[in-house]
Motif scaffolding. Structure first.
Motif, short mmCIF file in Angstrom:
data_model
loop_
_atom_site.label_atom_id
_atom_site.label_comp_id
_atom_site.label_asym_id
_atom_site.label_seq_id
_atom_site.Cartn_x
_atom_site.Cartn_y
_atom_site.Cartn_z
N ARG A 14 0.86 -1.19 0.00
CA ARG A 14 0.00 0.00 0.00
C ARG A 14 0.89 1.24 0.00
O ARG A 14 1.71 1.43 0.89
CB ARG A 14 -0.94 0.00 1.21
N PHE A 15 0.72 2.04 -1.05
CA PHE A 15 1.51 3.24 -1.24
C PHE A 15 0.54 4.41 -1.45
O PHE A 15 -0.51 4.24 -2.09
CB PHE A 15 2.42 3.10 -2.45
N ALA A 16 0.88 5.55 -0.96
CA ALA A 16 0.00 6.71 -1.09
C ALA A 16 0.84 7.91 -1.52
O ALA A 16 2.03 8.01 -1.19
CB ALA A 16 -0.71 6.98 0.24
N PRO A 17 0.18 8.84 -2.25
CA PRO A 17 -1.19 8.78 -2.76
C PRO A 17 -1.25 7.96 -4.05
O PRO A 17 -0.23 7.64 -4.64
CB PRO A 17 -1.52 10.25 -3.03
N GLN A 18 -2.46 7.67 -4.51
CA GLN A 18 -2.64 6.96 -5.76
C GLN A 18 -2.52 7.96 -6.91
O GLN A 18 -3.20 8.98 -6.94
CB GLN A 18 -3.99 6.27 -5.80
N PHE A 19 -1.65 7.67 -7.86
CA PHE A 19 -1.46 8.55 -9.01
C PHE A 19 -0.74 7.78 -10.10
O PHE A 19 -0.30 6.63 -9.89
CB PHE A 19 -0.66 9.80 -8.62
N SER A 20 -0.61 8.38 -11.26
CA SER A 20 0.12 7.74 -12.36
C SER A 20 1.06 8.76 -12.99
O SER A 20 0.81 9.97 -12.93
CB SER A 20 -0.85 7.19 -13.41
N ARG A 21 2.12 8.26 -13.58
CA ARG A 21 3.07 9.11 -14.30
C ARG A 21 3.46 8.40 -15.58
O ARG A 21 3.83 7.23 -15.59
CB ARG A 21 4.32 9.36 -13.46
N GLY A 22 3.37 9.10 -16.70
CA GLY A 22 3.76 8.54 -17.99
C GLY A 22 2.65 7.73 -18.62
O GLY A 22 1.72 7.27 -17.96
N ALA A 23 2.78 7.55 -19.92
CA ALA A 23 1.76 6.80 -20.67
C ALA A 23 1.99 5.30 -20.51
O ALA A 23 3.12 4.82 -20.53
CB ALA A 23 1.83 7.19 -22.14
N ALA A 24 0.90 4.56 -20.35
CA ALA A 24 0.97 3.10 -20.26
C ALA A 24 1.00 2.54 -21.68
O ALA A 24 -0.02 2.46 -22.35
CB ALA A 24 -0.24 2.57 -19.49
N GLU A 25 2.19 2.19 -22.14
CA GLU A 25 2.37 1.75 -23.53
C GLU A 25 2.70 0.27 -23.65
O GLU A 25 3.02 -0.21 -24.74
CB GLU A 25 3.47 2.59 -24.18
N GLY A 26 2.64 -0.45 -22.55
CA GLY A 26 2.93 -1.87 -22.58
C GLY A 26 1.71 -2.70 -22.92
O GLY A 26 0.71 -2.19 -23.45
N ALA A 27 1.78 -3.99 -22.62
CA ALA A 27 0.65 -4.88 -22.85
C ALA A 27 -0.55 -4.40 -22.04
O ALA A 27 -0.41 -3.84 -20.96
CB ALA A 27 1.02 -6.31 -22.46
#
Length: 297
Positions: free
Chosen positions: A160-173
């Motif tokens: 469990r890591f906080a906060p929930q966020f995303s960085r960069g485009a998801a370009e994988g499978a």
């Protein structure tokens, strides 16, 4: 966010990588995220011996099978560069918390064997959600002025890591794998033999004892040692039925361990622009590996 650039003029050393993994990890900090590492392996080569090893484990050496295996070869022989990054003392999370989850391998030109090349690995994107972190490592093979191959390997860190966020485009499978009908007629059935374990550790750079030692695996809660995912992928590519169109992209979803000594069954579904396949360990309802071969670039 920290930056670090490292150039390897020779094969990254397994002992050196192991020492880095033993160093206390700095810990996850959402503001820093994963470091902007750029690891470069100069004079990287896909050797003829490595292609031979892939052909032997796949059980085929014909032109069609070898063409498929060339799509997998940089992922096998260059995997230690990614591991060197994940085992670096500055990496925020320890390697033993990382689980290889998905792969996207893309071929856009001729992959030359025994050709002096540069292999580059970078952390390009990650996603923090309620049960862990997904991390994408982008690898590129440079041969002269060409980049005939690249990959996105997605790792998963439970917790469990906080906060929930995303960085960069998801370009994988894609997050969700194709569904292959478990009632389809099998295209192959074989036993996953436990030989050549050290050979595969040397090929991939992955010396995790879970892939080598049955006693260690049992002490950690597994039924036995399990084969390297790249080894299982090579066997699947060798057993698949022929396809009509050239396949330039391989997506893999790694769903569970494939233990040595177990019988496995491979099924394949044809479509107009792709072939889906899934491998079941006999007795399991859920496939251990799902894949898609397509002409996408």
């Amino acid at each position: 966010m920290t930056t670090h650039h490292k150039i390897f003029s020779a094969t990254p050393s397994l002992p050196a990588m192991g020492i880095g993994a033993l160093w206390p990890s700095p810990g996850w900090d959402a503001e820093r995220g994963f470091p902007e590492f750029s690891f470069i392996w100069r004079d990287y080569r896909i050797s003829k011996q490595a292609i031979g090893a892939l052909q032997r484990i796949a059980g085929r050496a014909d032109a069609a099978a070898t063409d498929r295996l060339l799509l997998l070869a940089p992922h096998v022989t260059g995997f230690r560069l990614t591991l060197a990054m994940l085992m670096h003392p500055r990496w925020p999370l320890p390697i033993w918390r990382a689980l290889q989850l998905r792969n996207r391998l893309t071929r856009s030109g001729e992959i030359k064997v025994a050709y002096p090349s540069d292999l580059i690995a970078r952390a390009t994107a990650w996603r923090v959600h309620d049960k862990g972190i997904e991390l994408d490592i982008h690898a590129q093979l440079l041969q002269g002025d060409d980049c005939p191959w690249e990959s996105i390997t997605t790792f998963y860190y439970r917790g469990r890591f906080a906060p929930q966020f995303s960085r960069g485009a998801a370009e994988g499978a894609a997050f969700a794998s194709p569904v292959v009908d478990a009632t389809l007629r099998p295209v192959a059935h074989w036993n996953v033999e436990g030989d050549r374990r050290l050979r595969w550790a040397r090929l991939t750079g992955d010396a995790n004892p879970l892939h080598l030692l049955d006693a260690y695996a049992r002490r950690t809660g597994f039924a036995a040692a399990s084969a390297h995912p790249q080894r299982i992928a090579a066997q699947c590519l060798g057993h698949l039925a022929p396809t009509q169109a050239p396949m330039r992209q391989l997506d893999l979803w790694l769903k569970g361990p494939v233990y040595y000594g177990r019988d496995v069954t491979l099924r394949q579904a044809h479509a107009a622009d792709s072939d889906d396949f899934a491998l079941w360990v006999d007795g399991d309802e859920r496939p251990a590996m799902v894949g898609r071969l397509s002409g996408a670039i």
